[in-house]
Design a protein around this motif. Structure first.
Motif, PDB file in Angstrom:
ATOM      1  N   LEU A 154      55.549  49.841  55.651  1.00  0.00           N
ATOM      2  CA  LEU A 154      54.662  49.384  54.577  1.00  0.00           C
ATOM      3  C   LEU A 154      55.021  50.129  53.302  1.00  0.00           C
ATOM      4  CD1 LEU A 154      51.255  49.543  56.470  1.00  0.00           C
ATOM      5  CD2 LEU A 154      52.625  47.511  56.011  1.00  0.00           C
ATOM      6  N   GLU A 155      54.875  49.456  52.187  1.00  0.00           N
ATOM      7  CA  GLU A 155      55.042  50.128  50.901  1.00  0.00           C
ATOM      8  C   GLU A 155      54.173  49.442  49.865  1.00  0.00           C
ATOM      9  OE1 GLU A 155      58.979  50.068  49.291  1.00  0.00           O
ATOM     10  OE2 GLU A 155      59.117  47.918  49.335  1.00  0.00           O
ATOM     11  N   ARG A 156      53.946  50.124  48.800  1.00  0.00           N
ATOM     12  CA  ARG A 156      53.124  49.577  47.732  1.00  0.00           C
ATOM     13  C   ARG A 156      53.951  48.636  46.864  1.00  0.00           C
ATOM     14  NH1 ARG A 156      52.654  54.030  49.832  1.00  0.00           N
ATOM     15  NH2 ARG A 156      50.715  55.158  50.030  1.00  0.00           N
ATOM     16  N   ASP A 157      53.261  47.749  46.196  1.00  0.00           N
ATOM     17  CA  ASP A 157      53.895  46.912  45.180  1.00  0.00           C
ATOM     18  C   ASP A 157      53.773  47.716  43.884  1.00  0.00           C
ATOM     19  OD1 ASP A 157      54.271  45.142  43.015  1.00  0.00           O
ATOM     20  OD2 ASP A 157      53.732  43.438  44.278  1.00  0.00           O
ATOM     21  N   TYR A 158      54.836  48.411  43.538  1.00  0.00           N
ATOM     22  CA  TYR A 158      54.762  49.360  42.422  1.00  0.00           C
ATOM     23  C   TYR A 158      54.516  48.684  41.079  1.00  0.00           C
ATOM     24  CZ  TYR A 158      55.974  52.880  45.784  1.00  0.00           C
ATOM     25  OH  TYR A 158      55.947  53.715  46.884  1.00  0.00           O
ATOM     26  N   ASP A 159      54.937  47.440  40.920  1.00  0.00           N
ATOM     27  CA  ASP A 159      54.613  46.717  39.684  1.00  0.00           C
ATOM     28  C   ASP A 159      53.102  46.535  39.577  1.00  0.00           C
ATOM     29  OD1 ASP A 159      57.276  46.490  38.952  1.00  0.00           O
ATOM     30  OD2 ASP A 159      57.495  44.483  39.813  1.00  0.00           O
ATOM     31  N   ASP A 160      52.471  46.186  40.699  1.00  0.00           N
ATOM     32  CA  ASP A 160      51.022  46.003  40.682  1.00  0.00           C
ATOM     33  C   ASP A 160      50.300  47.339  40.522  1.00  0.00           C
ATOM     34  OD1 ASP A 160      48.833  44.012  40.875  1.00  0.00           O
ATOM     35  OD2 ASP A 160      48.243  45.279  42.573  1.00  0.00           O
ATOM     36  N   VAL A 161      50.831  48.404  41.092  1.00  0.00           N
ATOM     37  CA  VAL A 161      50.228  49.734  40.893  1.00  0.00           C
ATOM     38  C   VAL A 161      50.250  50.078  39.405  1.00  0.00           C
ATOM     39  CG1 VAL A 161      50.506  52.218  41.323  1.00  0.00           C
ATOM     40  CG2 VAL A 161      50.697  50.603  43.218  1.00  0.00           C
ATOM     41  N   GLY A 162      51.331  49.748  38.723  1.00  0.00           N
ATOM     42  CA  GLY A 162      51.398  49.976  37.277  1.00  0.00           C
ATOM     43  C   GLY A 162      50.336  49.174  36.540  1.00  0.00           C
ATOM     44  N   ALA A 163      50.133  47.923  36.951  1.00  0.00           N
ATOM     45  CA  ALA A 163      49.095  47.093  36.324  1.00  0.00           C
ATOM     46  C   ALA A 163      47.711  47.677  36.587  1.00  0.00           C
ATOM     47  CB  ALA A 163      49.179  45.660  36.848  1.00  0.00           C
ATOM     48  N   GLN A 164      47.481  48.190  37.791  1.00  0.00           N
ATOM     49  CA  GLN A 164      46.199  48.827  38.098  1.00  0.00           C
ATOM     50  C   GLN A 164      45.977  50.056  37.213  1.00  0.00           C
ATOM     51  OE1 GLN A 164      46.679  48.767  42.671  1.00  0.00           O
ATOM     52  NE2 GLN A 164      44.519  49.250  42.327  1.00  0.00           N
ATOM     53  N   CYS A 165      47.013  50.840  37.038  1.00  0.00           N
ATOM     54  CA  CYS A 165      46.902  52.030  36.188  1.00  0.00           C
ATOM     55  C   CYS A 165      46.573  51.638  34.750  1.00  0.00           C
ATOM     56  CB  CYS A 165      48.200  52.838  36.226  1.00  0.00           C
ATOM     57  SG  CYS A 165      48.494  53.659  37.803  1.00  0.00           S
ATOM     58  N   ALA A 166      47.203  50.581  34.274  1.00  0.00           N
ATOM     59  CA  ALA A 166      46.927  50.117  32.908  1.00  0.00           C
ATOM     60  C   ALA A 166      45.474  49.666  32.784  1.00  0.00           C
ATOM     61  CB  ALA A 166      47.870  48.970  32.551  1.00  0.00           C
ATOM     62  N   TYR A 167      44.967  48.980  33.781  1.00  0.00           N
ATOM     63  CA  TYR A 167      43.579  48.522  33.774  1.00  0.00           C
ATOM     64  C   TYR A 167      42.631  49.719  33.730  1.00  0.00           C
ATOM     65  CZ  TYR A 167      39.179  46.584  35.425  1.00  0.00           C
ATOM     66  OH  TYR A 167      37.860  46.252  35.559  1.00  0.00           O
ATOM     67  N   GLU A 168      42.892  50.728  34.552  1.00  0.00           N
ATOM     68  CA  GLU A 168      42.044  51.926  34.561  1.00  0.00           C
ATOM     69  C   GLU A 168      42.127  52.660  33.223  1.00  0.00           C
ATOM     70  OE1 GLU A 168      39.929  52.634  37.088  1.00  0.00           O
ATOM     71  OE2 GLU A 168      40.668  50.827  38.081  1.00  0.00           O
ATOM     72  N   ALA A 169      43.311  52.714  32.637  1.00  0.00           N
ATOM     73  CA  ALA A 169      43.472  53.359  31.331  1.00  0.00           C
ATOM     74  C   ALA A 169      42.657  52.635  30.266  1.00  0.00           C
ATOM     75  CB  ALA A 169      44.949  53.411  30.945  1.00  0.00           C
ATOM     76  N   LEU A 170      42.659  51.305  30.315  1.00  0.00           N
ATOM     77  CA  LEU A 170      41.859  50.525  29.363  1.00  0.00           C
ATOM     78  C   LEU A 170      40.370  50.810  29.526  1.00  0.00           C
ATOM     79  CD1 LEU A 170      43.666  47.063  29.324  1.00  0.00           C
ATOM     80  CD2 LEU A 170      43.482  48.711  27.451  1.00  0.00           C
ATOM     81  N   ARG A 171      39.925  50.957  30.750  1.00  0.00           N
ATOM     82  CA  ARG A 171      38.514  51.277  30.991  1.00  0.00           C
ATOM     83  C   ARG A 171      38.155  52.618  30.344  1.00  0.00           C
ATOM     84  NH1 ARG A 171      37.250  50.468  37.281  1.00  0.00           N
ATOM     85  NH2 ARG A 171      35.201  51.185  36.567  1.00  0.00           N
ATOM     86  N   ILE A 172      39.046  53.572  30.478  1.00  0.00           N
ATOM     87  CA  ILE A 172      38.806  54.903  29.896  1.00  0.00           C
ATOM     88  C   ILE A 172      38.828  54.819  28.371  1.00  0.00           C
ATOM     89  CG2 ILE A 172      39.755  57.234  29.661  1.00  0.00           C
ATOM     90  CD1 ILE A 172      40.746  56.857  32.625  1.00  0.00           C
ATOM     91  N   LEU A 173      39.791  54.074  27.834  1.00  0.00           N
ATOM     92  CA  LEU A 173      39.879  53.923  26.382  1.00  0.00           C
ATOM     93  C   LEU A 173      38.654  53.222  25.800  1.00  0.00           C
ATOM     94  CD1 LEU A 173      43.651  53.000  25.972  1.00  0.00           C
ATOM     95  CD2 LEU A 173      42.524  55.134  25.267  1.00  0.00           C
ATOM     96  N   LYS A 174      37.997  52.390  26.616  1.00  0.00           N
ATOM     97  CA  LYS A 174      36.790  51.691  26.164  1.00  0.00           C
ATOM     98  C   LYS A 174      35.528  52.536  26.341  1.00  0.00           C
ATOM     99  CE  LYS A 174      38.530  47.024  26.793  1.00  0.00           C
ATOM    100  NZ  LYS A 174      38.399  45.749  27.506  1.00  0.00           N
TER     101      LYS A 174
END
Length: 142
Positions: A78-98
């Motif tokens: 098993l492995e992560r979908d690293y592109d999607d992990v990057g998208a998740q990180c961006a979403y969390e960063a936006l939440r913090i910026l807001k």
């Protein structure tokens, strides 16, 4: 999941490559699946061969640490979908910026998990992989 009674996890401490044969011997005729943690001191090119041979000789599927392990003979990894992990990180960063406090955000597991399969190992272990399982894999080793 293990605490729910569906399966039992047995952890065997291995401090170095010399401990691996004894640990594997303890699993003979007792384990249904062999899963190793990504520990480079214990699981490295020197020990990979003995781990993979143990898996095949004892008909205990080995869950590999990466697709490279699957290419070497592990049943799957098993492995992560690293592109999607990057998208998740961006979403969390936006939440913090807001204005949301980072400390209030709960840990988020990966939304997408990918897997690789070794069809040749499955045949050796006398396991049948359905078409749905094969088609969902990002890599299938024949």
């Amino acid at each position: 999941a293990a605490s729910g009674g569906k399966f039992k996890v047995e952890a065997i401490r291995v401090d170095g490559p010399a401990d691996l044969p004894t640990a594997l011997a303890r699993l003979t005729n007792r384990a249904d699946v062999l899963w190793s943690l990504n520990e480079p001191v214990v699981y490295n090119p020197e020990t990979a061969r003995s781990l993979l041979l143990f898996s095949l000789r004892n008909r205990i599927p080995l869950v590999g640490q990466s697709p490279a392990w699957v290419r070497a003979g592990a049943l799957y990894a098993l492995e992560r979908d690293y592109d999607d992990v990057g998208a998740q990180c961006a979403y969390e960063a936006l939440r913090i910026l807001k204005g949301e406090a980072a400390a209030t955000l709960p840990p988020a597991p990966p939304r997408k998990v990918r897997y690789a399969l070794n069809q040749r190992t499955a045949a050796e272990l006398q396991l049948t992989l359905t078409d749905a399982i094969l088609h969902g894999a990002v890599e299938v080793v024949n």
